[in-house]
Design an enzyme around this catalytic site. Sequence first.
Site, PDB file in Angstrom:
ATOM      1  CG  PHE A 171      -1.830   1.254   1.198  1.00 35.85           C
ATOM      2  CD1 PHE A 171      -3.023   1.236   0.505  1.00 35.85           C
ATOM      3  CD2 PHE A 171      -1.463   2.409   1.859  1.00 35.85           C
ATOM      4  CE1 PHE A 171      -3.848   2.366   0.470  1.00 35.85           C
ATOM      5  CE2 PHE A 171      -2.268   3.534   1.832  1.00 35.85           C
ATOM      6  CZ  PHE A 171      -3.464   3.515   1.137  1.00 35.85           C
ATOM      7  CG  ASP A 181       5.931   3.688   1.459  1.00 34.83           C
ATOM      8  OD1 ASP A 181       6.009   4.410   2.468  1.00 34.83           O
ATOM      9  OD2 ASP A 181       4.873   3.493   0.841  1.00 34.83           O
ATOM     10  CE  LYS A 209       0.375   6.066   7.393  1.00 34.87           C
ATOM     11  NZ  LYS A 209      -0.991   6.548   7.612  1.00 34.87           N
TER      12      LYS A 209
END
Length: 414
Positions: free
Chosen positions: A148, A233, A263
């Site tokens: 994802f 990532d 985040k």
Amino acid sequence: MPGGVDALTGVASGADWLARYDGALMGVFGTPQRVLVRGSGCTVEDADGNQYLDLLGGIAVNALGHAHPFVTSVIASQLATLGHISNFFTSPTQVALAEKLLELSGAPAGSRVFFSNSGAEALEAAVKLARRNSTPGRSRILALDGAFHGRTMGALALTSKKAYREPFEPLPGGVEHLPFGDLDALHAAMDGSVAALVVEPIQGEAGVRPLSPEYLRAARDLTREHGALLILDEVQTGVARTGRWFAHQWVDGVVPDAMTLAKGLGGGFPVGALITFGEDTSTLITAGQHGTTFGGNPVAAAAGLATLHTLESSGALQHVAGLGAYLREHLTAVQGVTAVRGSGLLIGFDLDGAYAPAAVQAALSAGFIINATGPGTIRLAPPLILTQEQAATFLDALPAILTTARTSATEATA
């Protein structure tokens, strides 16, 4: 009360806010579980006055919990001084945050940072970086099953879940997905036609699945051998989440060509980044080939600096590693938990049945916020300031939560 408003106080209830939500917002997130109105540290409160221990942290975003006094004071001070200036200009906070990220990542001379507003935007920049490494005969981008990387079109092309991808096809081409953690498949796919390999050190949305050290080392060796970029990532795993500043730092010898962050970087304030390692990679995208209006604005950069400073000065890496080990050890002893995975305070655990969504609801009723990544898997990504005492309250409550969830799931299917 009728209309969801308390007749004495005039304060809207959660039900009233949810009704207004349905009439005002697009339904892309479904119905919210609760209407949250305030938070402090690791706890939040909803519109009806119920309190919850937040064990999801905005999905690994609220690294320092809610309303952290230092972070909020820095953001307020910066906004009162200088807010938005566009990237025709720079600010001391932008430069200082870039320098700090390069320091913490151990990036070599010639490395650089591009700031975005989110993880998906950081991945979009990474996709363009990969395209700039393309030459005639070198255009393939490899990603993994279970990945994802975001919901914008370039990031979505890297994401493997069909339910996310298919409604928006055709997606940007040239992306191939390899079996997760399969070294033989990686060796077979890697050759001079590959421009980049994009992987998460730990796949959060797939249930907190770590890649093995052997896989990450092979990924580094093979990409270097064939002239491809290794792009990591670390949107979910970065910024001390696993007990190191970045998850790949647990594996000796693995230094990526590029890394995406977001985040936890802003402690709750939107900020993302793409770090490019070394002069050759850092000069692939040149002036005018990419940009952003809001990325790296003074307030976001100040939030990032405040978050990193607080984590560094409080010994967060050691705390996260120790508390994560405590949680994983005790979770394995809970009846109904069949497997526990993760690193630091990014933890996934499997249940002995497909009742994880029911467990999320039972946990809310018991005063805990957790997340189901699938029918039988729970994810924890709490604030990094979570205490052992707070963690213990969840562990004590978990057996009853799972019993309730198992019963309600069984009744729902009867």
